[in-house]
Design a protein around this motif. Structure first.
Motif, PDB file in Angstrom:
ATOM      1  N   TYR A 126       0.827  -1.199   0.000  1.00 18.13           N
ATOM      2  CA  TYR A 126       0.000   0.000   0.000  1.00 18.13           C
ATOM      3  C   TYR A 126       0.863   1.251   0.000  1.00 18.13           C
ATOM      4  CZ  TYR A 126      -2.821   3.880   1.406  1.00 18.13           C
ATOM      5  OH  TYR A 126      -3.416   5.129   1.432  1.00 18.13           O
ATOM      6  N   ARG A 127       0.448   2.228  -0.780  1.00 22.85           N
ATOM      7  CA  ARG A 127       1.023   3.574  -0.728  1.00 22.85           C
ATOM      8  C   ARG A 127      -0.070   4.554  -1.139  1.00 22.85           C
ATOM      9  NH1 ARG A 127       2.850   1.358  -5.603  1.00 22.85           N
ATOM     10  NH2 ARG A 127       2.472   2.781  -7.374  1.00 22.85           N
ATOM     11  N   ASP A 128       0.052   5.788  -0.703  1.00 24.60           N
ATOM     12  CA  ASP A 128      -1.018   6.760  -0.907  1.00 24.60           C
ATOM     13  C   ASP A 128      -1.321   7.016  -2.377  1.00 24.60           C
ATOM     14  OD1 ASP A 128      -1.298   7.000   1.824  1.00 24.60           O
ATOM     15  OD2 ASP A 128      -0.141   8.861   1.973  1.00 24.60           O
ATOM     16  N   ASP A 129      -0.303   6.971  -3.242  1.00 20.87           N
ATOM     17  CA  ASP A 129      -0.549   7.337  -4.639  1.00 20.87           C
ATOM     18  C   ASP A 129      -1.187   6.214  -5.453  1.00 20.87           C
ATOM     19  OD1 ASP A 129       1.568   5.616  -5.061  1.00 20.87           O
ATOM     20  OD2 ASP A 129       2.848   7.075  -6.068  1.00 20.87           O
ATOM     21  N   LEU A 130      -1.552   5.098  -4.810  1.00 22.37           N
ATOM     22  CA  LEU A 130      -2.379   4.114  -5.510  1.00 22.37           C
ATOM     23  C   LEU A 130      -3.765   4.697  -5.812  1.00 22.37           C
ATOM     24  CD1 LEU A 130      -1.581   0.811  -3.583  1.00 22.37           C
ATOM     25  CD2 LEU A 130      -0.857   1.410  -5.901  1.00 22.37           C
ATOM     26  N   GLU A 131      -4.173   5.671  -5.032  1.00 25.89           N
ATOM     27  CA  GLU A 131      -5.420   6.385  -5.293  1.00 25.89           C
ATOM     28  C   GLU A 131      -5.117   7.687  -6.031  1.00 25.89           C
ATOM     29  OE1 GLU A 131      -8.924   5.850  -2.378  1.00 25.89           O
ATOM     30  OE2 GLU A 131      -7.200   6.360  -1.136  1.00 25.89           O
ATOM     31  N   GLN A 132      -5.956   8.006  -7.008  1.00 23.82           N
ATOM     32  CA  GLN A 132      -5.835   9.243  -7.762  1.00 23.82           C
ATOM     33  C   GLN A 132      -7.223   9.844  -7.927  1.00 23.82           C
ATOM     34  OE1 GLN A 132      -2.973  10.625  -8.879  1.00 23.82           O
ATOM     35  NE2 GLN A 132      -1.685   8.949  -8.092  1.00 23.82           N
ATOM     36  N   HIS A 170      -7.968  -0.791   7.183  1.00 26.60           N
ATOM     37  CA  HIS A 170      -8.881  -1.378   6.200  1.00 26.60           C
ATOM     38  C   HIS A 170      -9.686  -0.282   5.491  1.00 26.60           C
ATOM     39  CE1 HIS A 170      -7.710  -5.225   7.731  1.00 26.60           C
ATOM     40  NE2 HIS A 170      -8.166  -4.960   8.936  1.00 26.60           N
ATOM     41  N   ARG A 171      -9.075   0.862   5.298  1.00 26.87           N
ATOM     42  CA  ARG A 171      -9.758   1.993   4.667  1.00 26.87           C
ATOM     43  C   ARG A 171     -10.196   1.648   3.249  1.00 26.87           C
ATOM     44  NH1 ARG A 171      -8.054   6.260   1.538  1.00 26.87           N
ATOM     45  NH2 ARG A 171      -5.842   5.742   1.763  1.00 26.87           N
ATOM     46  N   PRO A 172     -11.440   1.992   2.885  1.00 26.58           N
ATOM     47  CA  PRO A 172     -11.881   1.765   1.507  1.00 26.58           C
ATOM     48  C   PRO A 172     -11.038   2.580   0.522  1.00 26.58           C
ATOM     49  CG  PRO A 172     -13.744   2.204   2.955  1.00 26.58           C
ATOM     50  CD  PRO A 172     -12.504   2.519   3.737  1.00 26.58           C
ATOM     51  N   LEU A 173     -10.848   2.031  -0.676  1.00 26.64           N
ATOM     52  CA  LEU A 173      -9.985   2.649  -1.677  1.00 26.64           C
ATOM     53  C   LEU A 173     -10.713   2.804  -3.014  1.00 26.64           C
ATOM     54  CD1 LEU A 173      -6.698   0.600  -1.021  1.00 26.64           C
ATOM     55  CD2 LEU A 173      -7.274   2.869  -0.122  1.00 26.64           C
ATOM     56  N   PRO A 179      -6.180  -2.863 -10.817  1.00 28.96           N
ATOM     57  CA  PRO A 179      -6.129  -1.450 -10.429  1.00 28.96           C
ATOM     58  C   PRO A 179      -7.039  -1.125  -9.248  1.00 28.96           C
ATOM     59  CG  PRO A 179      -7.480  -1.716 -12.375  1.00 28.96           C
ATOM     60  CD  PRO A 179      -6.867  -3.055 -12.109  1.00 28.96           C
ATOM     61  N   VAL A 180      -6.680  -0.069  -8.540  1.00 27.50           N
ATOM     62  CA  VAL A 180      -7.494   0.442  -7.444  1.00 27.50           C
ATOM     63  C   VAL A 180      -8.582   1.378  -7.965  1.00 27.50           C
ATOM     64  CG1 VAL A 180      -7.429   2.029  -5.465  1.00 27.50           C
ATOM     65  CG2 VAL A 180      -5.789   0.151  -5.618  1.00 27.50           C
ATOM     66  N   GLU A 181      -8.258   2.216  -8.942  1.00 24.54           N
ATOM     67  CA  GLU A 181      -9.189   3.257  -9.371  1.00 24.54           C
ATOM     68  C   GLU A 181     -10.194   2.802 -10.426  1.00 24.54           C
ATOM     69  OE1 GLU A 181      -9.927   5.987  -8.122  1.00 24.54           O
ATOM     70  OE2 GLU A 181      -8.277   6.372  -6.746  1.00 24.54           O
ATOM     71  N   ASP A 182      -9.915   1.771 -11.175  1.00 24.09           N
ATOM     72  CA  ASP A 182     -10.870   1.288 -12.174  1.00 24.09           C
ATOM     73  C   ASP A 182     -11.662   0.130 -11.586  1.00 24.09           C
ATOM     74  OD1 ASP A 182     -12.314   0.340 -14.313  1.00 24.09           O
ATOM     75  OD2 ASP A 182     -10.655   0.479 -15.747  1.00 24.09           O
ATOM     76  N   ALA A 183     -12.852   0.435 -11.081  1.00 24.71           N
ATOM     77  CA  ALA A 183     -13.659  -0.561 -10.375  1.00 24.71           C
ATOM     78  C   ALA A 183     -14.272  -1.596 -11.308  1.00 24.71           C
ATOM     79  CB  ALA A 183     -14.766   0.140  -9.588  1.00 24.71           C
ATOM     80  N   SER A 184     -14.197  -1.354 -12.623  1.00 25.92           N
ATOM     81  CA  SER A 184     -14.801  -2.294 -13.568  1.00 25.92           C
ATOM     82  C   SER A 184     -13.923  -3.509 -13.837  1.00 25.92           C
ATOM     83  CB  SER A 184     -15.099  -1.584 -14.897  1.00 25.92           C
ATOM     84  OG  SER A 184     -13.895  -1.215 -15.551  1.00 25.92           O
TER      85      SER A 184
END
Length: 366
Positions: free
Chosen positions: A8-14, A325-328, A273-278
């Motif tokens: 985990y690292r913070d920049d996995l989320e954009q 366990h924060r949602p991403l 990916p974390v940001e593409d939920a599809s």
């Protein structure tokens, strides 16, 4: 050999362009659902997942001897914690079960004192995970999430009889595709889901959470033999308003049940990916691995006080979470405001307390 799991690292989320505006519009749309249902029922219900098919009270046991990559956050050490499980279906309407939509399950774990919580959940001890009986979310981001709610918005005030007929049409159309066409997820969401037993389903968070030093998605899998036998079992719903609730209650009253909680760790941030939920994460690359077991003793899952508790006195949100366990991802970020609005709306309009439990004593008796 184990994969080299992504740390985990913070920049996995954009943050996505226009995300704040999209989230505000989505939340307002959900509020419209709540207002419509409040007018119809003279009682505030959830914006989504309003119909309660049963509330179970049990215990989660974190397994001993978990390897370091799995022994994270709440699961860092063996322990036993009270839980509640609420079965539901997605619409905000409380419709007869002939309008058959995907099955939902919300799990609330009453954890230990002292864990660091996400912002807005400080001082609490609960950890929630929200599941649906399919591994893939389908929409990419918050904008897609909102687009997926449009058909519901357009039909929110339609007569119940029309929704029953539309559900039959959606189910027939889905059966013609064998449940595997590109339109199948939407058809099932609109009432075309097969009339299968919820207790035989495997449930998925579909969206990622932080898993301590890693990132993962979760599943909840029935392991009791009597539950596994219910996989794809047909339930008769014609003429039965609460067929799902009644069938769940009959099974749990006789034998209770056990489920295994599993996590699928991210092994490749490009293909998982974390940001593409599809994107469906490849289980061949990273399988779901067991971390805990949920046990429920025989009990009445449809007892009136339990149903009231599940409907009016408790809320479930992936943002009821330990920091570990924060949602991403964009869809999870959009859910934060929408779920909070739904809980606040019920709190404001119903004369019922709504607080997070802190111990077994705060839960209904099994």
């Amino acid at each position: 050999m184990s994969p080299d799991y992504v740390r985990y690292r913070d920049d996995l989320e954009q943050l996505q362009p226009g995300e704040a505006e999209t989230t505000a519009k989505l939340t307002e749309m959900m509020r419209g659902f709540s207002e419509a249902m409040n007018t119809r029922y003279r009682h505030a219900v959830r914006s989504v997942h309003s119909k309660n098919h049963g509330l179970l009270v049990g215990e989660l046991e974190v397994y001993e001897g978990l390897p370091g990559r799995l022994a994270q956050g709440l699961f860092a050490r063996p322990g036993r914690y009270p839980v509640v499980m609420r079965f539901s279906t997605p619409p905000g309407d409380i419709l007869p079960d002939s309008v058959s939509t995907p099955r939902g399950l919300a799990l609330k774990i009453v954890g230990p004192e002292g864990a660091e919580m996400v912002e807005g959940h400080g001082g609490e001890v609960t950890q929630d995970f929200v599941f649906v009986n399919g591994p893939n979310f389908g929409q990419k981001d918050a904008a897609g999430f909102m687009k997926g709610q449009k058909p519901i918005q357009l039909t929110v005030n339609a007569p119940e009889e029309l929704k029953v007929v539309a559900s039959l049409g959606a189910r027939l159309a889905d059966s013609l595709t064998g449940g595997k066409g590109k339109l199948s997820p939407m058809l099932r969401k609109l009432g075309g889901h097969p009339h299968t037993h919820p207790l035989g389903e495997t449930f998925y968070t579909q969206l990622p959470h932080r898993w301590g030093d890693y990132v993962g998605k979760l599943s909840l899998v029935p392991v009791s033999a009597h539950l596994r036998r219910l996989k794809d079992q047909h339930i008769r719903v014609v003429g039965e308003t609460d067929a799902l609730r009644d069938n769940i209650a009959a099974v749990i009253a006789r034998e209770g049940g056990e489920w295994e909680l599993k996590v699928q760790l991210c092994a490749d941030e490009r293909t998982m990916p974390v940001e593409d939920a599809s994107v469906l994460w490849d289980e061949g690359l990273s399988p779901f691995l067991a971390v805990a077991r949920v046990r429920v003793a025989p009990q009445d899952s449809a007892r009136p006080d339990k149903l009231v508790y599940g409907d009016d006195r408790v809320s479930f949100s992936p943002w009821h979470a330990q920091a570990a366990h924060r949602p991403l991802g964009a869809v999870m970020r959009a859910r934060r405001a929408a779920y909070r609005m739904s809980a606040d709306f019920r709190r404001e309009h119903n004369d019922e307390p709504m607080t997070e439990p802190r111990s077994q004593a705060d839960l209904p008796r099994p």
